[in-house]
Write a protein that holds these residues in place. Structure first.
Motif, PDB file in Angstrom:
ATOM      1  N   PHE A   1      23.966 -19.807  16.621  1.00 21.62           N
ATOM      2  CA  PHE A   1      22.737 -19.485  17.339  1.00 21.62           C
ATOM      3  C   PHE A   1      22.893 -18.176  18.105  1.00 21.62           C
ATOM      4  CE2 PHE A   1      20.047 -19.735  21.155  1.00 21.62           C
ATOM      5  CZ  PHE A   1      18.820 -20.070  20.610  1.00 21.62           C
ATOM      6  N   TYR A   2      21.822 -17.371  18.070  1.00 19.15           N
ATOM      7  CA  TYR A   2      21.823 -16.102  18.792  1.00 19.15           C
ATOM      8  C   TYR A   2      20.612 -16.063  19.713  1.00 19.15           C
ATOM      9  CZ  TYR A   2      25.421 -14.286  15.677  1.00 19.15           C
ATOM     10  OH  TYR A   2      26.602 -14.095  14.992  1.00 19.15           O
ATOM     11  N   LEU A   3      20.847 -15.747  20.975  1.00 22.79           N
ATOM     12  CA  LEU A   3      19.787 -15.518  21.951  1.00 22.79           C
ATOM     13  C   LEU A   3      19.831 -14.052  22.340  1.00 22.79           C
ATOM     14  CD1 LEU A   3      17.553 -16.691  23.806  1.00 22.79           C
ATOM     15  CD2 LEU A   3      19.343 -17.061  25.532  1.00 22.79           C
ATOM     16  N   ASN A   4      18.742 -13.349  22.071  1.00 25.83           N
ATOM     17  CA  ASN A   4      18.695 -11.904  22.325  1.00 25.83           C
ATOM     18  C   ASN A   4      19.852 -11.181  21.635  1.00 25.83           C
ATOM     19  OD1 ASN A   4      16.414 -12.296  23.975  1.00 25.83           O
ATOM     20  ND2 ASN A   4      17.724 -12.766  25.739  1.00 25.83           N
ATOM     21  N   GLU A   5      20.137 -11.639  20.414  1.00 29.78           N
ATOM     22  CA  GLU A   5      21.193 -11.074  19.556  1.00 29.78           C
ATOM     23  C   GLU A   5      22.594 -11.248  20.149  1.00 29.78           C
ATOM     24  OE1 GLU A   5      20.924 -10.286  16.425  1.00 29.78           O
ATOM     25  OE2 GLU A   5      18.804 -10.798  16.605  1.00 29.78           O
ATOM     26  N   ARG A   6      22.703 -12.152  21.105  1.00 30.87           N
ATOM     27  CA  ARG A   6      24.015 -12.498  21.665  1.00 30.87           C
ATOM     28  C   ARG A   6      24.400 -13.872  21.142  1.00 30.87           C
ATOM     29  NH1 ARG A   6      25.367 -15.341  26.612  1.00 30.87           N
ATOM     30  NH2 ARG A   6      23.151 -15.344  27.176  1.00 30.87           N
ATOM     31  N   PRO A   7      25.578 -14.011  20.503  1.00 28.19           N
ATOM     32  CA  PRO A   7      25.966 -15.343  20.032  1.00 28.19           C
ATOM     33  C   PRO A   7      26.125 -16.299  21.208  1.00 28.19           C
ATOM     34  CG  PRO A   7      27.795 -13.805  19.850  1.00 28.19           C
ATOM     35  CD  PRO A   7      26.603 -12.996  20.217  1.00 28.19           C
ATOM     36  N   LEU A   8      25.541 -17.477  21.060  1.00 21.01           N
ATOM     37  CA  LEU A   8      25.546 -18.447  22.156  1.00 21.01           C
ATOM     38  C   LEU A   8      25.797 -19.833  21.594  1.00 21.01           C
ATOM     39  CD1 LEU A   8      24.940 -18.678  25.275  1.00 21.01           C
ATOM     40  CD2 LEU A   8      22.634 -19.388  24.593  1.00 21.01           C
ATOM     41  N   LYS A   9      26.903 -20.433  21.985  1.00 21.29           N
ATOM     42  CA  LYS A   9      27.161 -21.812  21.581  1.00 21.29           C
ATOM     43  C   LYS A   9      26.237 -22.731  22.367  1.00 21.29           C
ATOM     44  CE  LYS A   9      30.242 -23.901  18.816  1.00 21.29           C
ATOM     45  NZ  LYS A   9      30.529 -23.456  17.434  1.00 21.29           N
ATOM     46  N   ILE A  10      25.540 -23.600  21.668  1.00 16.44           N
ATOM     47  CA  ILE A  10      24.639 -24.538  22.330  1.00 16.44           C
ATOM     48  C   ILE A  10      25.482 -25.605  23.023  1.00 16.44           C
ATOM     49  CG2 ILE A  10      22.834 -26.253  21.999  1.00 16.44           C
ATOM     50  CD1 ILE A  10      21.840 -23.424  21.601  1.00 16.44           C
ATOM     51  N   LYS A  11      25.336 -25.695  24.332  1.00 15.19           N
ATOM     52  CA  LYS A  11      26.065 -26.660  25.156  1.00 15.19           C
ATOM     53  C   LYS A  11      25.019 -27.579  25.782  1.00 15.19           C
ATOM     54  CE  LYS A  11      29.428 -23.006  26.150  1.00 15.19           C
ATOM     55  NZ  LYS A  11      29.918 -22.042  27.167  1.00 15.19           N
ATOM     56  N   GLY A  12      24.563 -28.522  24.998  1.00 11.45           N
ATOM     57  CA  GLY A  12      23.384 -29.290  25.391  1.00 11.45           C
ATOM     58  C   GLY A  12      23.663 -30.750  25.652  1.00 11.45           C
ATOM     59  N   THR A  13      22.665 -31.380  26.245  1.00 12.01           N
ATOM     60  CA  THR A  13      22.695 -32.826  26.463  1.00 12.01           C
ATOM     61  C   THR A  13      21.378 -33.425  25.986  1.00 12.01           C
ATOM     62  OG1 THR A  13      21.790 -32.663  28.714  1.00 12.01           O
ATOM     63  CG2 THR A  13      24.200 -32.599  28.482  1.00 12.01           C
ATOM     64  N   CYS A  14      21.441 -34.676  25.541  1.00 14.91           N
ATOM     65  CA  CYS A  14      20.246 -35.460  25.227  1.00 14.91           C
ATOM     66  C   CYS A  14      19.869 -36.263  26.466  1.00 14.91           C
ATOM     67  CB  CYS A  14      20.513 -36.420  24.078  1.00 14.91           C
ATOM     68  SG  CYS A  14      21.126 -35.675  22.554  1.00 14.91           S
ATOM     69  N   ASN A  15      18.575 -36.424  26.707  1.00 17.62           N
ATOM     70  CA  ASN A  15      18.157 -37.155  27.901  1.00 17.62           C
ATOM     71  C   ASN A  15      16.839 -37.877  27.681  1.00 17.62           C
ATOM     72  OD1 ASN A  15      20.101 -36.133  30.176  1.00 17.62           O
ATOM     73  ND2 ASN A  15      19.492 -34.313  29.039  1.00 17.62           N
ATOM     74  N   HIS A  16      16.797 -39.105  28.208  1.00 20.82           N
ATOM     75  CA  HIS A  16      15.512 -39.764  28.404  1.00 20.82           C
ATOM     76  C   HIS A  16      14.947 -39.300  29.737  1.00 20.82           C
ATOM     77  CE1 HIS A  16      15.717 -42.002  24.766  1.00 20.82           C
ATOM     78  NE2 HIS A  16      16.707 -42.790  25.132  1.00 20.82           N
ATOM     79  N   GLN A  17      13.808 -39.855  30.147  1.00 17.14           N
ATOM     80  CA  GLN A  17      13.093 -39.240  31.263  1.00 17.14           C
ATOM     81  C   GLN A  17      13.056 -40.063  32.543  1.00 17.14           C
ATOM     82  OE1 GLN A  17       8.999 -38.620  30.079  1.00 17.14           O
ATOM     83  NE2 GLN A  17       8.780 -40.666  29.250  1.00 17.14           N
ATOM     84  N   ASP A  18      13.783 -41.180  32.636  1.00 20.01           N
ATOM     85  CA  ASP A  18      13.743 -41.974  33.862  1.00 20.01           C
ATOM     86  C   ASP A  18      14.804 -41.508  34.854  1.00 20.01           C
ATOM     87  OD1 ASP A  18      16.189 -44.277  33.593  1.00 20.01           O
ATOM     88  OD2 ASP A  18      15.508 -43.363  31.731  1.00 20.01           O
ATOM     89  N   HIS A  19      14.633 -41.912  36.091  1.00 19.18           N
ATOM     90  CA  HIS A  19      15.581 -41.580  37.152  1.00 19.18           C
ATOM     91  C   HIS A  19      15.625 -42.751  38.127  1.00 19.18           C
ATOM     92  CE1 HIS A  19      17.994 -38.590  39.369  1.00 19.18           C
ATOM     93  NE2 HIS A  19      17.550 -39.212  40.453  1.00 19.18           N
ATOM     94  N   ALA A  20      16.762 -42.939  38.746  1.00 17.56           N
ATOM     95  CA  ALA A  20      16.914 -44.036  39.700  1.00 17.56           C
ATOM     96  C   ALA A  20      15.852 -43.963  40.790  1.00 17.56           C
ATOM     97  CB  ALA A  20      18.300 -43.971  40.329  1.00 17.56           C
ATOM     98  N   GLY A  21      15.295 -45.115  41.138  1.00 16.18           N
ATOM     99  CA  GLY A  21      14.353 -45.185  42.239  1.00 16.18           C
ATOM    100  C   GLY A  21      12.904 -45.003  41.872  1.00 16.18           C
ATOM    101  N   VAL A  22      12.612 -44.349  40.740  1.00 17.56           N
ATOM    102  CA  VAL A  22      11.213 -44.032  40.417  1.00 17.56           C
ATOM    103  C   VAL A  22      10.847 -44.366  38.980  1.00 17.56           C
ATOM    104  CG1 VAL A  22      10.897 -42.276  42.197  1.00 17.56           C
ATOM    105  CG2 VAL A  22      11.871 -41.615  39.989  1.00 17.56           C
ATOM    106  N   GLY A  23      11.745 -44.968  38.213  1.00 14.19           N
ATOM    107  CA  GLY A  23      11.416 -45.241  36.818  1.00 14.19           C
ATOM    108  C   GLY A  23      11.165 -43.949  36.069  1.00 14.19           C
ATOM    109  N   VAL A  24      10.041 -43.886  35.336  1.00 21.09           N
ATOM    110  CA  VAL A  24       9.681 -42.648  34.632  1.00 21.09           C
ATOM    111  C   VAL A  24       8.650 -41.826  35.410  1.00 21.09           C
ATOM    112  CG1 VAL A  24      10.243 -43.532  32.346  1.00 21.09           C
ATOM    113  CG2 VAL A  24       7.925 -43.841  33.247  1.00 21.09           C
ATOM    114  N   ALA A  25       8.247 -42.308  36.598  1.00 24.85           N
ATOM    115  CA  ALA A  25       7.229 -41.606  37.394  1.00 24.85           C
ATOM    116  C   ALA A  25       7.913 -40.594  38.312  1.00 24.85           C
ATOM    117  CB  ALA A  25       6.398 -42.598  38.194  1.00 24.85           C
ATOM    118  N   LEU A  26       8.527 -39.579  37.714  1.00 25.35           N
ATOM    119  CA  LEU A  26       9.311 -38.613  38.481  1.00 25.35           C
ATOM    120  C   LEU A  26       8.411 -37.605  39.183  1.00 25.35           C
ATOM    121  CD1 LEU A  26      11.464 -39.764  36.459  1.00 25.35           C
ATOM    122  CD2 LEU A  26      12.533 -37.512  36.532  1.00 25.35           C
TER     123      LEU A  26
END
Length: 919
Positions: A299-324
């Motif tokens: 992958f290249y961003l602005n012609e700079r090689p960039l290793k994707i360092k990503g995470t998968c996530n659902h959308q809930d959070h402690a205390g509020v469920g999905v109503a963030l």
């Protein structure tokens, strides 16, 4: 001019179905079949006075008790069910003639939307934003509008916690008849050379007026400093009821590029004028950046090689469920950025718009994922909805069409993907498309070689084999790792359902953090990874079920507290020196026993000391790290990290005393007093010297004064069954978290925290002055507006309690009295009868109710259940209160109003809204 108003305030909510008494009469059936005739909770007459008042975003599911018998493990054992929402509001008569749009950012799950008694929309995806045009159906002035949403959350789309209810924002947008269409601006910057760019802009202008309109479109680009750097004006015209797409190319030189390290945003101001007067405007945030994928170097961003360092996530959070709240979206992206992550996969659904806004601002690449693998009309509509909503975000660099679909390796799946890709590319051809596959990658007639990128979910051992077969197909680890860890825990215990933190525990299909990153980082042709998962999430409590109610996969727990793997990713993903000790040093009663100690570091060498006594020095392989078995004795364990022989980092853990008090840390230094801003407030157990005590499990209670409220609490314990909507919480391994939201005002918030056997502590959260976001206020009174009136006035005084035959739709007419005096009665000399039958709740009957006629005139006789209650002559229209105290009221009350009318009356009869109020 355009207005965008929040609809989040003061909805009436009922959990469960709103049961309507069985009425199969002709009148009921006939009326329900008519526009505006919906009965039950969708009607204006429905009594919602005893419903709960809630604010949006709202998720009812996480507030339900954990239920092993009726709850589902994948959903976190929280029950879901059905719910109803109602909001009554008024519109200014000046809004008559404008286009009026209601925008729902997300409802979980199946939703039926009623407006003023008619179904205007059914939505079948809990992750899809949708817009409803209510222009034709709106009332203005005294007559209230009724917006009702029935939510069926018995239907699920995923196998994780999805929440239940209107869990994202709702908006009302008012526009002039000639305006920019909803999602009608598409900004697509194209690089021409190193210095020059063309900003391609497509603007859709709609003409909802009844005649041809000549307009001028002004597109004006503003840089991050507020300077105008480009502008273009285009003249045109649009026929009545038509739309036109205006294409413009705005040149710009040397724009500051949007990048993960410098996320510079520009603003496009789109302005429509008619005869020199501005009638509509839209501001679109966007960025200048290029993306490119190479099958060999990634992958290249602005012609700079960039290793994707990503995470998968659902959308809930402690205390509020999905109503963030929006502020918690920013908190979560910020925590991932601090870890060194540069990419976020919206698994397995497109997110709330505010998350993408945060990614734009903070510099986080996004894989925007479609929820349903479906090439039907409905499926394509959901997909197109995602693209048109999100395509202006510079953070969005991938579109994912599906996740782990059984049809992924089949000819049927291949045909579906082709159709879906055509739908995407018709709207946006600038982003590569993939599917997240857990098999089928070697099938010749599957989907993998149709998409732009091969998405690998796990299958680490298949990278080289696939590359050999498909040398020109780029590869990404669309889902990797699935390792287990419990925060601050270092001994796995099946009975307690907790895991150690030495990067050894993993799912049967997964890999350790080190195994996965080594496989990806040593192959240039694999463009990067999306780790499962960035945060723990409710539901899918793999590998355990009850009492576990959330996952163990996260690099951070459900509160965003870091587990030990967080620092291993920092060692992999950050350039700065990282040295973290995997262990704590509070092993009281275990003196003389060995404790496993591990490095998470990017240093070349690490020296280990216990109480300043040298233990060992080792060369570190970054993919292997190093472990020691250290004999425990209280004191200080220290590591020194070296690069190229130079000491660059020191890390220590110390045996603490018992917890003495609590430390409070906030996500940010202050809250805005706008009633929307929110922050995470983290609570830590500390000893008398202020040192964090990672083994403390005290219960902590909270109180608060000032312009703030506690939305919810959490502690990151995957097995905790304490309620999130409470004013107390147990610490889990020394930590818990509050979600604090401001109220409208400027009074600083004083938070007091008290723990069992601990010294209480108070903390002041400053609240800065801020304007409240413009919103649509709700009204609470109950309206009675669908009246029957006699079709033909009579010269002789009729019986006001005359019986109406159930099938008589002709001698009686159903009218909405809020529209004003009936024209058919103008100049009449005689009598008419108005009739209504209304339900009365026990609360209403016991609360001194009265009927409020907002406008009425004539020679009036009012009968309640056949008995004369009031007689009065009113020569001109006034409002009239009719108390019902002392009247024995049934559950269904019949109101008959006999009115004598004279020809010279300007207004006559019931000519305004009628409502039931309580003293």
């Amino acid at each position: 001019m355009r207005e965008r108003l929040s609809m989040d305030k003061d909805w009436q909510f009922h959990l469960g179905d709103a049961v309507l008494l069985n009425d199969n009469s002709h009148d009921a059936v006939y009326g329900n079949a008519k526009a505006g005739g919906s009965r039950g909770a969708a009607s204006i007459e429905w009594n919602d006075n005893e419903w709960e008042t809630v604010q949006l975003p709202h998720d009812w599911s996480y507030k339900q008790p954990f239920d092993r018998e009726n709850g589902v493990a994948d959903f976190g054992y929280n029950t879901r069910g059905m719910g109803w929402y109602r909001k009554k509001f008024k519109l200014d008569p000046a809004d008559n003639g404008k286009q009026l749009l209601l925008e729902f950012d997300g409802i979980a799950t199946h939703a039926t939307v009623y407006f003023n008694g008619s179904i205007l929309e059914r939505n079948f995806c809990g992750y899809t934003s949708f817009v409803i045009d209510v222009t034709d159906r709106a009332y203005f002035g005294d007559r209230p509008n009724l917006l009702v949403v029935k939510v069926d959350a018995t239907v699920s789309e995923g196998w994780w916690y999805e929440g239940a209810g209107i869990y994202r924002h709702v908006w009302l947008t008012k526009k002039a008849p000639v305006h920019i269409a909803d999602r009608g601006v598409w900004v697509n910057p194209i690089k021409q050379s190193n210095a020059k760019w063309l900003t391609n802009v497509e603007t859709t202008i709609k003409n909802e007026s009844e005649e041809i309109a000549a307009y001028q479109l002004i597109s004006r680009i503003e840089d991050a400093n507020g300077e105008i750097v480009a502008e273009q004006r285009t003249e045109g015209s649009s026929e009545a009821g038509k739309s036109v797409v205006v294409k413009q190319d705005l040149p710009i030189e040397h724009p500051v590029l949007w990048d993960v390290d410098d996320p510079t945003l520009y603003k496009l101001h789109s302005i429509v004028t008619i005869n020199g007067q501005e009638v509509d405007s839209v501001v679109t945030n966007y960025g200048y950046r290029t993306i490119r994928i190479c099958p060999d170097t990634g992958f290249y961003l602005n012609e700079r090689p960039l290793k994707i360092k990503g995470t998968c996530n659902h959308q809930d959070h402690a205390g509020v469920g999905v109503a963030l709240p929006d502020g918690i979206q920013e908190y979560r992206i910020g925590r991932l950025k601090e870890m060194g992550s540069n990419a976020y996969r919206c698994a397995h659904h497109n997110p709330t718009p505010e998350l993408l806004d945060a990614c734009d601002r903070l510099g986080m690449l996004v894989m925007d994922e479609n929820r349903n693998f479906d090439s039907s009309r409905e499926g394509l509509l959901q997909l197109e909805n995602m693209v048109t909503r999100d395509r202006n975000h510079p953070s969005v660099v991938f579109y994912s069409l599906f996740n782990e679909e059984p049809l992924q390796g089949t000819p049927i799946g291949r045909k579906m993907v082709k159709r879906m890709m055509r739908a995407v590319r018709k709207l946006d051809s600038t982003r590569p498309i993939l599917g997240a596959m857990n098999g089928g990658v070697m099938e010749d007639e599957g989907t993998v070689d149709v998409t732009d990128i091969a998405g690998f979910n796990y299958m680490n051992g298949g990278y080289d084999k696939f590359k050999e077969k498909h040398p020109n197909q780029p590869i990404i680890g669309s889902e990797t790792v699935s390792s287990f860890a419990t925060r601050s825990n270092y001994i796995s215990d099946t009975e307690q359902q907790v895991f150690e933190s030495y990067d050894r525990e993993k799912a049967s299909w997964g890999n350790t953090v080190r195994e996965s990153w080594k496989a990806i980082n040593t192959r240039d042709f694999v463009m990067g990874t999306f780790v499962w998962t960035g945060f723990d999430y409710r539901g899918e409590p793999t590998p355990y079920e009850w009492p576990s109610v959330s996952t163990h996969f996260g690099i951070l727990d459900t509160c965003g507290f870091a587990k030990d793997p967080y620092y291993l990713y920092q060692a992999f993903w950050l350039d700065e020196p990282v040295l973290h000790i995997v262990a704590h040093w509070n092993w009281r009663g275990k003196e003389g026993q060995t404790v496993k100690v591990m490095t998470h570091t990017n240093c070349d060498e690490v020296a280990l000391y216990l109480n300043d006594v040298f233990v060992d020095r080792q060369t570190i392989d970054i993919y292997e790290q190093h472990e020691w078995d250290v004999v425990y004795e209280p004191g200080t364990l220290k590591m020194e990290g070296y690069k190229d022989g130079q000491l660059v980092k020191v890390s220590e853990i110390t045996t603490t005393d018992e917890a003495h008090t609590l430390r409070i840390e906030t996500q940010k230094p202050f809250l805005l007093g706008d009633g929307r801003d929110a922050m995470a407030v983290n609570i830590y157990a500390v000893d008398a010297e202020g040192r964090f005590v990672p083994t403390n499990q005290s219960k902590v209670s909270f109180s608060m004064n000032g312009s703030g409220q506690i939305l919810g609490v959490g502690n990151g314990n995957p097995n905790c069954h304490e309620p999130d909507n409470a004013m107390e919480r147990s610490l889990f391994n020394g930590c818990c978290q509050l979600i604090v939201q401001s109220k409208v005002g400027q009074e600083d918030i004083e938070l007091t925290v008290q723990g069992e056997g601990l010294q209480s502590v108070s903390y002041v959260i400053p609240v800065n002055a801020a304007e409240e976001m413009p919103f649509v206020p709700s009204i609470s009174e109950r309206y009675i507006n669908n009246w029957l009136v006699t079709q033909e006035p009579t010269a002789e005084r009729p019986d006001p309690n005359v019986t109406i035959h159930p099938t008589d739709m002709n001698s009686w007419e159903k009218v909405d009295v809020s529209f004003g005096a009936l024209q058919m009665l103008r100049g009449v000399n005689g009598y008419v009868i108005y009739r209504n039958r209304i339900p009365m709740s026990a609360q209403e009957k016991s609360s001194n109710p009265y009927i409020w006629f907002h406008s009425i005139s004539g020679d009036i006789e009012i009968y309640i259940d056949g008995k004369l209650h009031l007689k009065k002559f009113i020569p001109w229209s006034v409002d009239l209160e009719v108390p019902l105290q002392g009247v024995e009221l049934d559950d269904q009350v019949t109101i008959s109003v006999l009115i004598g009318i004279k020809p010279d009356m300007y207004s006559h009869g019931i000519n305004g809204s009628v409502s039931i109020r309580m003293k």
